[in-house]
Scaffold this active site. Sequence first.
Site, short mmCIF file in Angstrom:
data_model
loop_
_atom_site.label_atom_id
_atom_site.label_comp_id
_atom_site.label_asym_id
_atom_site.label_seq_id
_atom_site.Cartn_x
_atom_site.Cartn_y
_atom_site.Cartn_z
N ARG A 188 73.01 -70.97 49.20
CA ARG A 188 73.94 -70.77 50.32
C ARG A 188 75.27 -71.45 50.06
O ARG A 188 76.33 -70.90 50.38
CB ARG A 188 73.30 -71.27 51.62
CG ARG A 188 72.23 -70.32 52.10
CD ARG A 188 71.50 -70.78 53.35
NE ARG A 188 70.60 -69.69 53.77
CZ ARG A 188 69.79 -69.74 54.83
NH1 ARG A 188 69.74 -70.82 55.58
NH2 ARG A 188 69.03 -68.70 55.13
N TYR A 215 74.04 -61.66 51.88
CA TYR A 215 72.86 -62.21 51.18
C TYR A 215 72.68 -63.71 51.34
O TYR A 215 73.53 -64.39 51.85
CB TYR A 215 72.76 -61.74 49.74
CG TYR A 215 73.85 -62.02 48.74
CD1 TYR A 215 74.84 -62.96 48.92
CD2 TYR A 215 73.85 -61.31 47.53
CE1 TYR A 215 75.80 -63.19 47.93
CE2 TYR A 215 74.81 -61.54 46.55
CZ TYR A 215 75.77 -62.48 46.76
OH TYR A 215 76.70 -62.71 45.80
N GLU A 216 71.51 -64.17 50.96
CA GLU A 216 71.08 -65.57 51.19
C GLU A 216 71.11 -65.93 52.67
O GLU A 216 71.45 -67.05 53.04
CB GLU A 216 71.94 -66.56 50.38
CG GLU A 216 72.12 -66.26 48.92
CD GLU A 216 70.82 -66.02 48.15
OE1 GLU A 216 69.73 -66.29 48.69
OE2 GLU A 216 70.90 -65.53 47.02
N GLY A 217 70.73 -65.00 53.50
CA GLY A 217 70.76 -65.22 54.95
C GLY A 217 72.05 -64.66 55.51
O GLY A 217 73.12 -65.24 55.29
#
Lengths: 600, 600
Positions: free
Chosen positions: B296, B440-442
């Site tokens: 993140r 992406y990545e949350g």
Amino acid sequence: MPTYKAPARDARFIINEVLRIEQYADLPGFDAATPDLVETVLDEAGKFAAEVWAPLNLPGDQEGCTRHPDGSVTAPTGFKDAYQQYVEAGWGTLGMPAEFGGQGLPHVLGFAVEEFLCAANQSLAMYPGLTSGAVSALLTKGSAEQQALYLPKMVSGEWTGTMNLTEPQCGTDLGLIRTRAVPQMDGSYAITGTKIFISAGEHDLSENIIHLVLAKTPDAPDSTKGISLFVVPKILVNPDGSLGARNAVSCGSIEHKMGIHGNATCVMNYDGATGYMVGEENKGLAAMFIMMNAARLGVGIQGVAQADVAYQNGVSYAAERRQGRALTGPAEPGEKADPLFVHPDVRRMLMDAKAFTEGARALALWCGLLVDLSHLAATEEERQAADDLLGLLTPVIKGYGTDKGYDVATAMQQIWGGHGYIAENGMEQFVRDARIAMIYEGANGVQAMDLVGRKLPAHMGRAIQTFFAVVDRECSDARGDNRLADVAAKLEKANGELKAATMWFMQNGMANPNNAGAGAHHYMHIMGIVSLGLMWLRMARTAAAALDAGSGDAAYYQAKLTTARFFAERYAPDAGALRRKIEGGAEAVMALPLEAFATA
Amino acid sequence: MPTYKAPARDARFIINEVLRIEQYADLPGFDAATPDLVETVLDEAGKFAAEVWAPLNLPGDQEGCTRHPDGSVTAPTGFKDAYQQYVEAGWGTLGMPAEFGGQGLPHVLGFAVEEFLCAANQSLAMYPGLTSGAVSALLTKGSAEQQALYLPKMVSGEWTGTMNLTEPQCGTDLGLIRTRAVPQMDGSYAITGTKIFISAGEHDLSENIIHLVLAKTPDAPDSTKGISLFVVPKILVNPDGSLGARNAVSCGSIEHKMGIHGNATCVMNYDGATGYMVGEENKGLAAMFIMMNAARLGVGIQGVAQADVAYQNGVSYAAERRQGRALTGPAEPGEKADPLFVHPDVRRMLMDAKAFTEGARALALWCGLLVDLSHLAATEEERQAADDLLGLLTPVIKGYGTDKGYDVATAMQQIWGGHGYIAENGMEQFVRDARIAMIYEGANGVQAMDLVGRKLPAHMGRAIQTFFAVVDRECSDARGDNRLADVAAKLEKANGELKAATMWFMQNGMANPNNAGAGAHHYMHIMGIVSLGLMWLRMARTAAAALDAGSGDAAYYQAKLTTARFFAERYAPDAGALRRKIEGGAEAVMALPLEAFATA
């Protein structure tokens, strides 16, 4: 594959219930536009857009256009036939002048249909997209002979029109145009030069293409005061209307673009092409601006349209995709997860999209009505007021409408998560297609300067004073209804910020015009918020009255009241922040020299 | 073709002058990171990124990746060689642990280099991009045997790492995972299932790929509490470290995406592949979150990076392209038009980009320092405080950093007008590439919920109280310097809005958690504004001190003061508007049923 359904009910609500166009039934064209006809047109056009045009949108993006070695261009598979069906059904002729074969219906209705077509397939909609503007320019400035020769087939859609302004060295600054127009013995001109970014400059959809081209005559002043407008048909038209020889204009290449892949964006080479002057020499810019203003409204509609189709697909994904649980406990305990729709951040994005799309649709349709009233209203005073408001709102619907349309498309893609980034799902196409609308027909910074530098000060601020008065009056009228009072109060506050920003420009823009320039974009956004707020107040008021009257469809009207409240709560606060940014002035914006922007 | 120059001077300013990492010279790794070494690393890494990686960015986008019938994947031409050079130069090993062959330098320095590489070529940077997170996960949770087997070659870059979470039915909600891990006689597991959206899942850059995979053992609880983590090498590794047989994992297809075309986004099929459990059974999520948090921060850096490279090319176009005249009269009367740079709306966009990019770079590097201090600081109290702030700021740099990074890339494309929409000019690629970082990545909505739902309430709000105290103290310290007072005052006001919003959540989020959910995204943005404001106050203070000390490069420091002022004037006002939106609460957001969102 994404889906599309035309918001016919919503357009009907705006046209028949909010704008109540029945009240103008004594004006030409409006007499035919009865509530029933409006409903039929919207329903049928909506079906056509959804069933015939929408399915070609994603394949058209993937296939793109093809330029052949001979300079001819083929649009994506299916476009030609879909365009043919559009011509045959007469969807392009709704607002066109009856004397040249159009239906002569009000523009407000035509604008609604234009939104459906743009939402269904923006690339395809752009082929005929500039024809109506070209028709307007020829109607206003063309000779009777030119009108007779070109307009009937342009109105019918058998021929399409284009707008040729941009050159490699010259975009916003049309004074830099180099294309030359040399007078010939027969009264025509030989046009030579290169035009770029010509949407639908060459294609296989129509049998002829009528180019409207800006160029300079040999002794023209070297500025925007030396530009003339020419009509340059792809295929020359004989006096009897039949097609003659191929003109010396050709497509040199088509661009590889971020989006609108289905529309051919052409480099057009004019090699001594035969052109005919439209209107007076050196007065071409004014003629082109007739076309440009129509195009800017059309581009604003594209912003609404892309937002709406993206919104529809955001909604359907939020309803179907299951991921996580409602914060308040499982909404559907029998399933392994709840639909995305339960999540407040997803709902925030959907409400934001709904509030924008429906509000901006109302604004676009109001602008359509103002186009009509500016020409047709009974008194000079009414025509003037309509024209003032239209001039003021054109950069707003174009600039704010496309900035925010892109934001909404991006947010709807966001709801799809990683699947929104995948080409086959179509959400990313909406973002790429929406992106161009912020750029063409005058980049949004140019719209902001048009608003602040031209529209605000014109006639001592007459237009903005009219606008303020409209907002104040409608807020005041709504205050007594507790379903509307809070929306009215928040709109009034936002309008106060707009007034304060206007005052600030008056006090500080004279001393340093950069103070106006540095805040123009923010101002355009405040104006967008207040304009959409006004639309929401109107829609809420109409909805409240319908509920009072016990109309069916109570849920529909209730949703309007809720969305108006959402708009007031989540859009209006930005007006104050934007005003404070404007009041920051130009100093910090303009202080640094170019060297300070170099990466070190 | 766009250009890139690494902002080495700016990174050095932040690391050496603002963060003054020399003060931590008694901590491991920091002893080697002398100001001179920092300067050398930044200069050399910057040159490498600009000269070797950046020229491959646009061609890589155009060519994309190729999956061959045997399931192998080839990255775009030149990527393999450019990656090899990166491995040989050791750019990936800066922050890697010395015991496994890394350089053991502070993360704050590694973060700066990561930004340069992402800005030069995000698709290429993503091949090794998840390796360091995978290394962290194995370092923390892997057995000594696993560490010895995999880490040396992952640290060197000879092998790359991936992160396998997502499945077709399961993105954010990892409880829905279906991939199965069946224990085998030899202690390994047979992994079977399909993973999607696996960045760099298959490629030709490294000799092996080490997949970290979430899966469920046969009797695992059917929730996130039943997920285990496995290491699944593409090619099995013999006990002596040599490569063995091909594992039963293969790339089924690669995605067609909006952007990052140069990176292979793979569907990975696990057909009874041999995997080894990392850490404890059913505790895989915690292990994966070590990797996720690192990722993140990396994605936040991508937001800054894409904004910066777009900004650089926005600047160069504004300097070169001539169009129109300055509002204050011709700036270069000898030319036919002035450069775009004279226009205040263009300058507004450039200043906005500069304020974001430099501010967010400072925030990212501060986060890098917090990573170091959370592990290495001398006292438990200091480590705790660093970890608290890092946890709080991770969703902010990821969520706000990428939302705003995309906005900046879009604005820089806007400066290019129509030319920004043309693929060959590269500006639209920055927008398309920047878009994925919000997802992406949350997805950023998940970041917002992480911030508001998890990070805020943890330990009775300890982290946010620490943050408030830092901002208050630094504002208070700056008040006496008239070059800083206004920036400090506006930051203090924005911080007041953040406090009020926090209080509102405390008072209203308990009663209805949707009140927190409906405002979370706005809250994340206020937090972004205050965080960047804090960075600008720090940078301004450092710059003021440098000017007082008569340091050379006065223009550089003066620009920091001006940009801090711009930030205070043009970013800070949004904090108040966002707070008012939060205070609108969940009612209007959540009121409408699904049917009300259906198009009619």
